[in-house]
Motif scaffolding. Sequence first.
Motif, PDB file in Angstrom:
ATOM      1  N   GLY A   1     -17.819  64.418  24.725  1.00 27.89           N
ATOM      2  CA  GLY A   1     -17.788  62.983  24.511  1.00 27.89           C
ATOM      3  C   GLY A   1     -17.254  62.642  23.126  1.00 27.89           C
ATOM      4  N   ARG A   2     -16.918  61.360  22.936  1.00 27.17           N
ATOM      5  CA  ARG A   2     -16.420  60.878  21.644  1.00 27.17           C
ATOM      6  C   ARG A   2     -16.880  59.452  21.424  1.00 27.17           C
ATOM      7  NH1 ARG A   2     -10.187  61.506  20.775  1.00 27.17           N
ATOM      8  NH2 ARG A   2     -10.151  59.918  22.365  1.00 27.17           N
ATOM      9  N   LEU A   3     -17.028  59.105  20.168  1.00 25.44           N
ATOM     10  CA  LEU A   3     -17.328  57.738  19.765  1.00 25.44           C
ATOM     11  C   LEU A   3     -16.219  57.324  18.805  1.00 25.44           C
ATOM     12  CD1 LEU A   3     -19.364  55.389  19.925  1.00 25.44           C
ATOM     13  CD2 LEU A   3     -20.516  56.388  17.940  1.00 25.44           C
ATOM     14  N   LEU A   4     -15.493  56.276  19.153  1.00 32.03           N
ATOM     15  CA  LEU A   4     -14.325  55.859  18.377  1.00 32.03           C
ATOM     16  C   LEU A   4     -14.492  54.428  17.906  1.00 32.03           C
ATOM     17  CD1 LEU A   4     -11.770  57.294  20.926  1.00 32.03           C
ATOM     18  CD2 LEU A   4     -12.342  58.307  18.722  1.00 32.03           C
ATOM     19  N   LEU A   5     -14.012  54.180  16.698  1.00 31.65           N
ATOM     20  CA  LEU A   5     -14.064  52.846  16.112  1.00 31.65           C
ATOM     21  C   LEU A   5     -12.653  52.411  15.751  1.00 31.65           C
ATOM     22  CD1 LEU A   5     -15.484  50.383  14.825  1.00 31.65           C
ATOM     23  CD2 LEU A   5     -15.731  51.770  12.736  1.00 31.65           C
ATOM     24  N   ARG A   6     -12.273  51.237  16.221  1.00 33.40           N
ATOM     25  CA  ARG A   6     -11.009  50.617  15.816  1.00 33.40           C
ATOM     26  C   ARG A   6     -11.357  49.306  15.135  1.00 33.40           C
ATOM     27  NH1 ARG A   6      -6.599  49.082  20.131  1.00 33.40           N
ATOM     28  NH2 ARG A   6      -6.984  51.251  20.652  1.00 33.40           N
ATOM     29  N   ARG A   7     -11.064  49.254  13.850  1.00 32.41           N
ATOM     30  CA  ARG A   7     -11.335  48.049  13.073  1.00 32.41           C
ATOM     31  C   ARG A   7     -10.348  46.950  13.456  1.00 32.41           C
ATOM     32  NH1 ARG A   7     -16.290  48.051  10.702  1.00 32.41           N
ATOM     33  NH2 ARG A   7     -16.706  50.063   9.761  1.00 32.41           N
TER      34      ARG A   7
END
Length: 83
Positions: free
Chosen positions: A21-27
């Motif tokens: 799994g992954r947790l991604l943040l796009r500002r």
Amino acid sequence: NFDRFRIAPYGLAGGEPGRPGRLLLRRAGIKAEEALSSKVSGLRLEKGDILRLETAGGGGHGAPADRDAAAIAEDHAEGYISC
């Protein structure tokens, strides 16, 4: 599920492991995504930020080479596999 970020789900009977799994943040206003750890606290989000959770995929069952060629071709055509 978050523990599956570092350790991929295992396969059975010769099956390959699933994808972690992954947790991604796009500002807001930025195209690049930042990968976050599975355990994060104190993260401040602003209006327009996008937080995306990709859950781990399940591991396979059985050796891929033992599958029927037609089934492999169908999975490829449907986008389930890329090879």
